[in-house]
Design a protein around this motif. Structure first.
Motif, PDB file in Angstrom:
ATOM      1  N   CYS A  58       0.837  -1.206   0.000  1.00 15.83           N
ATOM      2  CA  CYS A  58       0.000   0.000   0.000  1.00 15.83           C
ATOM      3  C   CYS A  58       0.870   1.253   0.000  1.00 15.83           C
ATOM      4  O   CYS A  58       0.562   2.235  -0.692  1.00 15.83           O
ATOM      5  CB  CYS A  58      -0.914   0.003   1.222  1.00 15.83           C
ATOM      6  SG  CYS A  58      -2.305  -1.155   1.127  1.00 15.83           S
ATOM      7  N   LEU A  59       1.933   1.233   0.777  1.00 18.81           N
ATOM      8  CA  LEU A  59       2.839   2.381   0.839  1.00 18.81           C
ATOM      9  C   LEU A  59       3.582   2.561  -0.483  1.00 18.81           C
ATOM     10  O   LEU A  59       3.807   3.691  -0.931  1.00 18.81           O
ATOM     11  CB  LEU A  59       3.836   2.192   1.992  1.00 18.81           C
ATOM     12  CG  LEU A  59       3.227   2.269   3.399  1.00 18.81           C
ATOM     13  CD1 LEU A  59       4.216   1.744   4.434  1.00 18.81           C
ATOM     14  CD2 LEU A  59       2.827   3.695   3.736  1.00 18.81           C
ATOM     15  N   LYS A  60       3.949   1.456  -1.106  1.00 19.71           N
ATOM     16  CA  LYS A  60       4.678   1.529  -2.378  1.00 19.71           C
ATOM     17  C   LYS A  60       3.761   1.986  -3.508  1.00 19.71           C
ATOM     18  O   LYS A  60       4.135   2.841  -4.323  1.00 19.71           O
ATOM     19  CB  LYS A  60       5.280   0.157  -2.704  1.00 19.71           C
ATOM     20  CG  LYS A  60       5.926   0.030  -4.084  1.00 19.71           C
ATOM     21  CD  LYS A  60       7.089   0.974  -4.280  1.00 19.71           C
ATOM     22  CE  LYS A  60       8.326   0.491  -3.554  1.00 19.71           C
ATOM     23  NZ  LYS A  60       9.515   1.342  -3.873  1.00 19.71           N
ATOM     24  N   GLU A  61       2.545   1.435  -3.572  1.00 16.89           N
ATOM     25  CA  GLU A  61       1.624   1.765  -4.654  1.00 16.89           C
ATOM     26  C   GLU A  61       1.057   3.179  -4.515  1.00 16.89           C
ATOM     27  O   GLU A  61       0.969   3.919  -5.489  1.00 16.89           O
ATOM     28  CB  GLU A  61       0.441   0.778  -4.661  1.00 16.89           C
ATOM     29  CG  GLU A  61       0.736  -0.565  -5.272  1.00 16.89           C
ATOM     30  CD  GLU A  61      -0.523  -1.409  -5.386  1.00 16.89           C
ATOM     31  OE1 GLU A  61      -1.586  -0.983  -4.876  1.00 16.89           O
ATOM     32  OE2 GLU A  61      -0.450  -2.480  -5.978  1.00 16.89           O
ATOM     33  N   GLY A  62       0.625   3.521  -3.298  1.00 16.45           N
ATOM     34  CA  GLY A  62      -0.008   4.826  -3.080  1.00 16.45           C
ATOM     35  C   GLY A  62      -1.230   5.027  -3.949  1.00 16.45           C
ATOM     36  O   GLY A  62      -1.371   6.051  -4.628  1.00 16.45           O
ATOM     37  N   SER A  63      -2.155   4.048  -3.939  1.00 21.11           N
ATOM     38  CA  SER A  63      -3.357   4.140  -4.780  1.00 21.11           C
ATOM     39  C   SER A  63      -4.204   5.354  -4.367  1.00 21.11           C
ATOM     40  O   SER A  63      -4.147   5.799  -3.220  1.00 21.11           O
ATOM     41  CB  SER A  63      -4.188   2.867  -4.647  1.00 21.11           C
ATOM     42  OG  SER A  63      -4.758   2.782  -3.347  1.00 21.11           O
ATOM     43  N   PRO A  64      -4.988   5.899  -5.282  1.00 22.18           N
ATOM     44  CA  PRO A  64      -5.834   7.063  -4.947  1.00 22.18           C
ATOM     45  C   PRO A  64      -6.732   6.814  -3.741  1.00 22.18           C
ATOM     46  O   PRO A  64      -6.933   7.707  -2.913  1.00 22.18           O
ATOM     47  CB  PRO A  64      -6.656   7.269  -6.224  1.00 22.18           C
ATOM     48  CG  PRO A  64      -5.802   6.710  -7.308  1.00 22.18           C
ATOM     49  CD  PRO A  64      -5.099   5.532  -6.707  1.00 22.18           C
ATOM     50  N   GLU A  65      -7.276   5.599  -3.633  1.00 20.90           N
ATOM     51  CA  GLU A  65      -8.172   5.283  -2.519  1.00 20.90           C
ATOM     52  C   GLU A  65      -7.434   5.328  -1.182  1.00 20.90           C
ATOM     53  O   GLU A  65      -7.951   5.880  -0.195  1.00 20.90           O
ATOM     54  CB  GLU A  65      -8.792   3.892  -2.716  1.00 20.90           C
ATOM     55  CG  GLU A  65      -9.728   3.793  -3.899  1.00 20.90           C
ATOM     56  CD  GLU A  65      -9.016   3.520  -5.214  1.00 20.90           C
ATOM     57  OE1 GLU A  65      -9.700   3.309  -6.224  1.00 20.90           O
ATOM     58  OE2 GLU A  65      -7.754   3.523  -5.241  1.00 20.90           O
ATOM     59  N   ASN A  66      -6.235   4.767  -1.152  1.00 25.59           N
ATOM     60  CA  ASN A  66      -5.473   4.749   0.097  1.00 25.59           C
ATOM     61  C   ASN A  66      -4.899   6.125   0.429  1.00 25.59           C
ATOM     62  O   ASN A  66      -4.761   6.470   1.602  1.00 25.59           O
ATOM     63  CB  ASN A  66      -4.359   3.697   0.021  1.00 25.59           C
ATOM     64  CG  ASN A  66      -4.924   2.282   0.009  1.00 25.59           C
ATOM     65  OD1 ASN A  66      -6.005   2.037   0.548  1.00 25.59           O
ATOM     66  ND2 ASN A  66      -4.207   1.352  -0.599  1.00 25.59           N
ATOM     67  N   ARG A  67      -4.597   6.902  -0.592  1.00 27.23           N
ATOM     68  CA  ARG A  67      -4.151   8.280  -0.346  1.00 27.23           C
ATOM     69  C   ARG A  67      -5.278   9.104   0.278  1.00 27.23           C
ATOM     70  O   ARG A  67      -5.054   9.868   1.219  1.00 27.23           O
ATOM     71  CB  ARG A  67      -3.689   8.930  -1.654  1.00 27.23           C
ATOM     72  CG  ARG A  67      -2.368   8.370  -2.181  1.00 27.23           C
ATOM     73  CD  ARG A  67      -1.915   9.080  -3.438  1.00 27.23           C
ATOM     74  NE  ARG A  67      -0.671   8.502  -3.937  1.00 27.23           N
ATOM     75  CZ  ARG A  67       0.383   9.208  -4.330  1.00 27.23           C
ATOM     76  NH1 ARG A  67       0.355  10.536  -4.265  1.00 27.23           N
ATOM     77  NH2 ARG A  67       1.469   8.612  -4.773  1.00 27.23           N
ATOM     78  N   SER A  68      -6.473   8.937  -0.225  1.00 25.62           N
ATOM     79  CA  SER A  68      -7.616   9.702   0.286  1.00 25.62           C
ATOM     80  C   SER A  68      -7.931   9.344   1.733  1.00 25.62           C
ATOM     81  O   SER A  68      -8.427  10.175   2.497  1.00 25.62           O
ATOM     82  CB  SER A  68      -8.856   9.439  -0.579  1.00 25.62           C
ATOM     83  OG  SER A  68      -8.654   9.922  -1.890  1.00 25.62           O
ATOM     84  N   ALA A  69      -7.633   8.108   2.112  1.00 30.08           N
ATOM     85  CA  ALA A  69      -7.944   7.649   3.464  1.00 30.08           C
ATOM     86  C   ALA A  69      -6.941   8.144   4.498  1.00 30.08           C
ATOM     87  O   ALA A  69      -7.164   8.002   5.700  1.00 30.08           O
ATOM     88  CB  ALA A  69      -7.999   6.115   3.492  1.00 30.08           C
ATOM     89  N   ARG A  70      -5.828   8.726   4.044  1.00 30.98           N
ATOM     90  CA  ARG A  70      -4.794   9.215   4.964  1.00 30.98           C
ATOM     91  C   ARG A  70      -4.768  10.741   4.879  1.00 30.98           C
ATOM     92  O   ARG A  70      -4.005  11.336   4.097  1.00 30.98           O
ATOM     93  CB  ARG A  70      -3.434   8.618   4.598  1.00 30.98           C
ATOM     94  CG  ARG A  70      -2.289   9.006   5.551  1.00 30.98           C
ATOM     95  CD  ARG A  70      -2.339   8.200   6.832  1.00 30.98           C
ATOM     96  NE  ARG A  70      -1.543   8.794   7.879  1.00 30.98           N
ATOM     97  CZ  ARG A  70      -0.482   8.228   8.459  1.00 30.98           C
ATOM     98  NH1 ARG A  70      -0.063   7.038   8.083  1.00 30.98           N
ATOM     99  NH2 ARG A  70       0.149   8.844   9.438  1.00 30.98           N
ATOM    100  N   SER A  71      -5.587  11.402   5.681  1.00 32.18           N
ATOM    101  CA  SER A  71      -5.788  12.853   5.551  1.00 32.18           C
ATOM    102  C   SER A  71      -4.569  13.674   5.966  1.00 32.18           C
ATOM    103  O   SER A  71      -4.433  14.827   5.546  1.00 32.18           O
ATOM    104  CB  SER A  71      -7.005  13.290   6.371  1.00 32.18           C
ATOM    105  OG  SER A  71      -6.824  12.984   7.749  1.00 32.18           O
ATOM    106  N   ASP A  72      -3.682  13.111   6.797  1.00 30.24           N
ATOM    107  CA  ASP A  72      -2.535  13.895   7.258  1.00 30.24           C
ATOM    108  C   ASP A  72      -1.312  13.722   6.369  1.00 30.24           C
ATOM    109  O   ASP A  72      -0.244  14.220   6.694  1.00 30.24           O
ATOM    110  CB  ASP A  72      -2.192  13.546   8.719  1.00 30.24           C
ATOM    111  CG  ASP A  72      -1.825  12.082   8.903  1.00 30.24           C
ATOM    112  OD1 ASP A  72      -2.189  11.258   8.039  1.00 30.24           O
ATOM    113  OD2 ASP A  72      -1.165  11.754   9.912  1.00 30.24           O
TER     114      ASP A  72
END
Length: 359
Positions: free
Chosen positions: A108-122
């Motif tokens: 998840c950290l390597k890919e940085g998908s749009p969905e996972n980016r949106s879920a990490r607000s900070d």
């Protein structure tokens, strides 16, 4: 090389943690575990591993009623090398479970998908791009020690290989259980050869203690003393009065551990230098402890806890001591300054993160 957005004036920022990573969308891989919607801390920690060991105690042939819970991972190590094939199979199944979970987090950290980016607000694009650019993952902490660490590394690499994604290089830190203590030695000063420096690593599960024997600015030896269980480090306490009470108990235990260690080392006929290095499982800046984690309640004792410790030891022992207090991830990473484009991750009660100075 991309500038590190997690370091502000050399101090780790409080948004560096990967515990709050949300797996909003599973990365493209073969892992079938239902992990979507969960945070990194909800799927990987020492406590979760211990619970899995307890759930499989019969298959592992471990009598958990006679053991301290925090020591169960040590018994899992023995199970991985058991002469009984059924015990080995049960132990390897547990390691596969957690190895795959660690792999999903790293993917998840390597890919940085749009969905996972949106879920990490900070985190902004800057933080995600930095994680994508990293090349080396240095695993430290008790769960990174062999044979547990070797098993985790195997399953992480296997998941990355099957996913077709460019993998991080996984490095298992040498003597990883005591990586924090060894990293702390990089903060020591040139002292007389007749003196030793005390070094502590206050973790969520254990307090590790040691003293360093110096040869000028070079560390000649680190003597590891017996570790002790951590106490009064519960977090997310909602009742203010109870939190204050626990802060007082934690502070008492904190001071007791230091004074006991001073007496223990002096009883060996050694002279202790006044500079004490202290790693703590919490964000800290200039002796000020952030309101995060189990040690965060110490902020209720004094604004500058490092300075407070110096005053208390003066009263208890009649000697002047001063402290360098470090975030535990920063302390661990300090021993790996030779690794470029890397991050140091400690595997314990929660994920700890630190970045070697070369970053």
């Amino acid at each position: 090389m991309i500038p590190n957005p997690f370091l502000k004036e050399g101090v780790l920022s409080t948004n560096a943690s990967i515990n709050k990573l949300i797996i909003a969308k599973m990365p493209g891989c073969t892992v079938a575990q239902p992990l979507a919607g969960k945070s990194a801390q909800e799927i990987f920690s020492t406590d979760l591993l211990i619970q899995e060991i307890k759930n499989n105690a019969k298959q592992l042939q471990i009598d958990i009623s006679a053991l301290e819970e925090k020591y169960l991972p040590l018994y899992l190590e023995n199970c991985l090398e058991s002469a009984d094939s059924n015990v080995r199979a049960a132990a390897h199944s547990i390691m596969k479970l957690f190895g795959e979970r660690l792999a999903v987090i790293l993917l998840c950290l390597k890919e940085g998908s749009p969905e996972n980016r949106s879920a990490r607000s900070d985190w902004t694009t800057e933080e995600w791009d930095y994680w994508h650019s990293l090349q080396h993952i240095i695993l430290v902490g008790g769960l990174a020690s062999p044979p547990l660490g070797e098993q985790l590394k195997y399953y992480v690499e296997r998941v990355f290989l099957s996913s077709g994604k460019r993998p991080y290089t996984i490095i298992l830190g040498k003597d990883s259980t005591y990586a924090g203590l060894r990293g702390c030695t990089t903060y020591l000063e040139d002292i007389p050869p007749t003196q030793v420096n005390l070094i502590f690593d206050y973790g969520q599960s254990f307090i590790k203690r040691s003293y360093a024997i110096m040869d000028g600015k070079k560390v000649r030896d680190i003597v590891i003393l017996g570790k002790t269980l951590s106490r009064h480090v519960e977090w997310d306490i909602q009742d203010a009065d109870f939190e204050k009470k626990e802060a007082l108990e934690l502070n008492r235990y904190f001071l007791e551990t230091i004074t006991r260690t001073v007496h223990e080392v002096e009883d060996r006929g050694l002279e202790i230098h006044p500079h004490i290095i202290l790693s703590i499982a919490n964000y800290v800046k200039n002796g000020i402890i952030a309101n995060r984690g189990g040690y965060g309640k110490l902020r209720l004792i004094a604004p500058d806890y490092a300075q407070y410790l110096s005053k208390q030891l003066k009263e208890c022992l009649g000697k002047d001591y001063y402290f360098t207090m470090l975030h535990d991830g920063t302390a661990m990473a300090a021993g790996y300054a030779d690794y470029d484009n890397s991050v140091c991750i400690s595997l314990g009660t929660a994920f700890g993160v630190g970045f070697p100075a070369s970053n």
